[in-house]
Design a protein around this motif. Structure first.
Motif, PDB file in Angstrom:
ATOM      1  N   LYS A   6     -85.169  -8.480  42.640  1.00 46.76           N
ATOM      2  CA  LYS A   6     -86.536  -8.115  42.998  1.00 46.76           C
ATOM      3  C   LYS A   6     -87.464  -9.297  42.767  1.00 46.76           C
ATOM      4  O   LYS A   6     -87.328 -10.026  41.777  1.00 46.76           O
ATOM      5  N   LEU A   7     -88.421  -9.449  43.664  1.00 45.64           N
ATOM      6  CA  LEU A   7     -89.386 -10.537  43.528  1.00 45.64           C
ATOM      7  C   LEU A   7     -90.274 -10.263  42.317  1.00 45.64           C
ATOM      8  O   LEU A   7     -90.973  -9.260  42.262  1.00 45.64           O
ATOM      9  N   SER A   8     -90.229 -11.163  41.344  1.00 47.50           N
ATOM     10  CA  SER A   8     -91.016 -10.951  40.127  1.00 47.50           C
ATOM     11  C   SER A   8     -92.200 -11.919  40.041  1.00 47.50           C
ATOM     12  O   SER A   8     -93.196 -11.611  39.385  1.00 47.50           O
ATOM     13  N   ILE A   9     -92.091 -13.068  40.655  1.00 51.19           N
ATOM     14  CA  ILE A   9     -93.191 -14.034  40.629  1.00 51.19           C
ATOM     15  C   ILE A   9     -93.330 -14.665  42.010  1.00 51.19           C
ATOM     16  O   ILE A   9     -92.353 -15.117  42.602  1.00 51.19           O
ATOM     17  N   ASN A  10     -94.560 -14.677  42.512  1.00 51.96           N
ATOM     18  CA  ASN A  10     -94.929 -15.413  43.721  1.00 51.96           C
ATOM     19  C   ASN A  10     -96.118 -16.261  43.315  1.00 51.96           C
ATOM     20  O   ASN A  10     -97.187 -15.734  42.998  1.00 51.96           O
ATOM     21  N   GLU A  11     -95.935 -17.572  43.318  1.00 55.25           N
ATOM     22  CA  GLU A  11     -96.985 -18.470  42.862  1.00 55.25           C
ATOM     23  C   GLU A  11     -97.995 -18.757  43.971  1.00 55.25           C
ATOM     24  O   GLU A  11     -98.295 -19.914  44.279  1.00 55.25           O
ATOM     25  N   SER A  12     -98.503 -17.697  44.576  1.00 57.13           N
ATOM     26  CA  SER A  12     -99.528 -17.831  45.628  1.00 57.13           C
ATOM     27  C   SER A  12     -99.067 -18.766  46.738  1.00 57.13           C
ATOM     28  O   SER A  12     -99.835 -19.639  47.192  1.00 57.13           O
ATOM     29  N   VAL A  13     -97.841 -18.577  47.158  1.00 62.53           N
ATOM     30  CA  VAL A  13     -97.258 -19.420  48.198  1.00 62.53           C
ATOM     31  C   VAL A  13     -97.726 -18.914  49.567  1.00 62.53           C
ATOM     32  O   VAL A  13     -97.779 -17.703  49.797  1.00 62.53           O
ATOM     33  N   PRO A  14     -98.076 -19.823  50.487  1.00 55.04           N
ATOM     34  CA  PRO A  14     -98.501 -19.400  51.833  1.00 55.04           C
ATOM     35  C   PRO A  14     -97.446 -18.537  52.509  1.00 55.04           C
ATOM     36  O   PRO A  14     -96.244 -18.719  52.298  1.00 55.04           O
ATOM     37  N   SER A  15     -97.898 -17.632  53.346  1.00 53.02           N
ATOM     38  CA  SER A  15     -96.994 -16.655  53.967  1.00 53.02           C
ATOM     39  C   SER A  15     -96.031 -17.282  54.967  1.00 53.02           C
ATOM     40  O   SER A  15     -95.092 -16.609  55.412  1.00 53.02           O
ATOM     41  N   ARG A  16     -96.231 -18.532  55.304  1.00 49.08           N
ATOM     42  CA  ARG A  16     -95.269 -19.205  56.186  1.00 49.08           C
ATOM     43  C   ARG A  16     -93.928 -19.424  55.474  1.00 49.08           C
ATOM     44  O   ARG A  16     -92.929 -19.776  56.108  1.00 49.08           O
ATOM     45  N   PHE A  17     -93.907 -19.233  54.155  1.00 52.62           N
ATOM     46  CA  PHE A  17     -92.667 -19.224  53.371  1.00 52.62           C
ATOM     47  C   PHE A  17     -92.365 -17.770  52.998  1.00 52.62           C
ATOM     48  O   PHE A  17     -93.189 -17.120  52.353  1.00 52.62           O
ATOM     49  N   SER A  18     -91.192 -17.294  53.360  1.00 59.97           N
ATOM     50  CA  SER A  18     -90.839 -15.911  53.090  1.00 59.97           C
ATOM     51  C   SER A  18     -89.489 -15.852  52.391  1.00 59.97           C
ATOM     52  O   SER A  18     -88.464 -16.152  52.989  1.00 59.97           O
ATOM     53  N   PRO A  19     -89.460 -15.447  51.112  1.00 61.63           N
ATOM     54  CA  PRO A  19     -88.188 -15.389  50.399  1.00 61.63           C
ATOM     55  C   PRO A  19     -87.474 -14.066  50.660  1.00 61.63           C
ATOM     56  O   PRO A  19     -88.084 -13.056  51.010  1.00 61.63           O
ATOM     57  N   GLU A  20     -86.170 -14.119  50.434  1.00 55.02           N
ATOM     58  CA  GLU A  20     -85.352 -12.918  50.579  1.00 55.02           C
ATOM     59  C   GLU A  20     -84.165 -13.023  49.641  1.00 55.02           C
ATOM     60  O   GLU A  20     -83.557 -14.086  49.528  1.00 55.02           O
ATOM     61  N   CYS A  21     -83.839 -11.913  48.980  1.00 53.86           N
ATOM     62  CA  CYS A  21     -82.684 -11.894  48.080  1.00 53.86           C
ATOM     63  C   CYS A  21     -81.761 -10.757  48.516  1.00 53.86           C
ATOM     64  O   CYS A  21     -81.893  -9.622  48.032  1.00 53.86           O
ATOM     65  N   PRO A  22     -80.819 -11.011  49.427  1.00 54.13           N
ATOM     66  CA  PRO A  22     -79.967  -9.950  49.964  1.00 54.13           C
ATOM     67  C   PRO A  22     -79.037  -9.324  48.930  1.00 54.13           C
ATOM     68  O   PRO A  22     -78.711  -8.143  49.017  1.00 54.13           O
ATOM     69  N   ASN A  23     -78.598 -10.128  47.961  1.00 55.06           N
ATOM     70  CA  ASN A  23     -77.763  -9.597  46.880  1.00 55.06           C
ATOM     71  C   ASN A  23     -77.895 -10.517  45.673  1.00 55.06           C
ATOM     72  O   ASN A  23     -78.610 -11.523  45.718  1.00 55.06           O
ATOM     73  N   SER A  24     -77.201 -10.188  44.620  1.00 53.16           N
ATOM     74  CA  SER A  24     -77.391 -10.907  43.356  1.00 53.16           C
ATOM     75  C   SER A  24     -76.923 -12.349  43.392  1.00 53.16           C
ATOM     76  O   SER A  24     -77.245 -13.135  42.505  1.00 53.16           O
ATOM     77  N   SER A  25     -76.157 -12.720  44.429  1.00 56.29           N
ATOM     78  CA  SER A  25     -75.619 -14.077  44.503  1.00 56.29           C
ATOM     79  C   SER A  25     -76.340 -14.951  45.501  1.00 56.29           C
ATOM     80  O   SER A  25     -76.125 -16.166  45.530  1.00 56.29           O
ATOM     81  N   LEU A  26     -77.166 -14.364  46.327  1.00 54.00           N
ATOM     82  CA  LEU A  26     -77.709 -15.069  47.479  1.00 54.00           C
ATOM     83  C   LEU A  26     -79.232 -15.031  47.494  1.00 54.00           C
ATOM     84  O   LEU A  26     -79.849 -14.003  47.208  1.00 54.00           O
ATOM     85  N   LEU A  27     -79.806 -16.163  47.845  1.00 55.05           N
ATOM     86  CA  LEU A  27     -81.261 -16.273  47.959  1.00 55.05           C
ATOM     87  C   LEU A  27     -81.572 -17.088  49.203  1.00 55.05           C
ATOM     88  O   LEU A  27     -80.984 -18.149  49.410  1.00 55.05           O
ATOM     89  N   ASN A  28     -82.465 -16.556  50.034  1.00 54.11           N
ATOM     90  CA  ASN A  28     -82.866 -17.268  51.241  1.00 54.11           C
ATOM     91  C   ASN A  28     -84.353 -17.597  51.181  1.00 54.11           C
ATOM     92  O   ASN A  28     -85.133 -16.926  50.502  1.00 54.11           O
ATOM     93  N   LEU A  29     -84.722 -18.630  51.922  1.00 53.01           N
ATOM     94  CA  LEU A  29     -86.133 -18.944  52.102  1.00 53.01           C
ATOM     95  C   LEU A  29     -86.361 -19.147  53.596  1.00 53.01           C
ATOM     96  O   LEU A  29     -85.848 -20.102  54.178  1.00 53.01           O
ATOM     97  N   HIS A  30     -87.090 -18.221  54.204  1.00 48.30           N
ATOM     98  CA  HIS A  30     -87.352 -18.264  55.638  1.00 48.30           C
ATOM     99  C   HIS A  30     -88.633 -19.056  55.885  1.00 48.30           C
ATOM    100  O   HIS A  30     -89.648 -18.852  55.197  1.00 48.30           O
ATOM    101  N   LEU A  31     -88.535 -19.954  56.855  1.00 48.69           N
ATOM    102  CA  LEU A  31     -89.623 -20.883  57.132  1.00 48.69           C
ATOM    103  C   LEU A  31     -90.148 -20.653  58.544  1.00 48.69           C
ATOM    104  O   LEU A  31     -89.357 -20.534  59.488  1.00 48.69           O
ATOM    105  N   HIS A  32     -91.470 -20.614  58.688  1.00 47.23           N
ATOM    106  CA  HIS A  32     -92.048 -20.412  60.022  1.00 47.23           C
ATOM    107  C   HIS A  32     -93.416 -21.056  60.091  1.00 47.23           C
ATOM    108  O   HIS A  32     -94.236 -20.864  59.191  1.00 47.23           O
ATOM    109  N   ALA A  33     -93.644 -21.815  61.139  1.00 46.45           N
ATOM    110  CA  ALA A  33     -94.951 -22.449  61.380  1.00 46.45           C
ATOM    111  C   ALA A  33     -95.371 -23.331  60.219  1.00 46.45           C
ATOM    112  O   ALA A  33     -96.509 -23.244  59.737  1.00 46.45           O
TER     113      ALA A  33
END
Lengths: 114, 113
Positions: free
Chosen positions: A53-80
């Motif tokens: 679960k997302l516990s901290i977001n340091e006021s990052v612009p929405s063009r960065f979108s994190p995702e944690c599909p499972n306990s081993s994997l972390l993605n960072l989606h980038l747009h614009a």
């Protein structure tokens, strides 16, 4: 050997593209992190996931979108993204940071925005 | 505010000599952990050494040791018998009891052959 694996190692993208950064760890760590690092500077925290679960977001612009599909994997989606987003993006994981367990870092993805 | 300060942006040392990197911090916590991380030009951040604040004994890892002075809030790293592979950025860091690592600004260490 790197226990935290990041792909790709290098990424060049235009400001209108959509891309994703991937991070994987198989150490059973409960916390995972995304950092942005500029040359000769310390890493800047972007996001923290704890127990998927997302516990901290340091006021990052929405063009960065994190995702944690499972306990081993972390993605960072980038747009614009903007040229100032060019940097080294580091992923890290930790078993229990509150109890002083250190963070283990990946090799990073070198991102260049054209 | 909880802060970490590294006052030496750059240091250099002759190969086989000893060098000390400085780190000070400010916190009102009584129980915390301190780390030194190394980041070579190949860029992976690697843990060098870890210190628990409630332990008076200074941590040691082979050629790396710390001088931890809790009252002075000082946590310096000593590298003995410096080797070319020690060349890197060194960051002092602490989570101050939470999930976030607070980093110092780093010290770039150059090893002179």
């Amino acid at each position: 050997d790197t226990e935290v694996t990041q792909t790709p190692k290098h990424l060049v993208m235009g400001m209108t593209n959509k891309k994703s950064l991937k991070c994987e760890q198989h150490m059973g760590h409960r916390a995972m992190y995304w950092y942005k690092q500029k040359a000769k500077k310390p890493p800047e925290l972007m996001f923290v996931y704890s127990y998927e679960k997302l516990s901290i977001n340091e006021s990052v612009p929405s063009r960065f979108s994190p995702e944690c599909p499972n306990s081993s994997l972390l993605n960072l989606h980038l747009h614009a993204l903007q040229p100032e987003d060019s940097a080294l993006y580091l992923c890290a994981s930790s078993q229990d940071p509150r109890m002083g367990q250190p963070q283990h870092f990946g090799d990073g993805t070198r991102l260049s925005i054209l | 505010a909880q802060t970490v300060t590294q006052s030496q942006p750059e240091m250099s040392v002759q190969e086989a000599e000893t060098v000390t990197l400085s780190c000070t911090y400010d916190t009102s916590e009584s129980d915390y952990y301190l780390f030194w991380y190394k980041q070579p030009p190949s860029r992976q951040m690697i843990l060098v050494i870890r210190q628990e604040a409630y332990k008076q004994q200074n941590a040691t890892e082979n050629r790396f040791s710390v001088n931890f002075q809790k009252a002075a809030k000082s946590f310096s790293l000593k590298i003995s018998d410096s080797q070319l592979g020690d060349a890197a950025m060194y960051f002092c860091a602490t989570p101050f009891g939470n999930e976030k690592l607070t980093f110092g600004t780093g010290t770039r260490l150059t090893i002179i052959p």
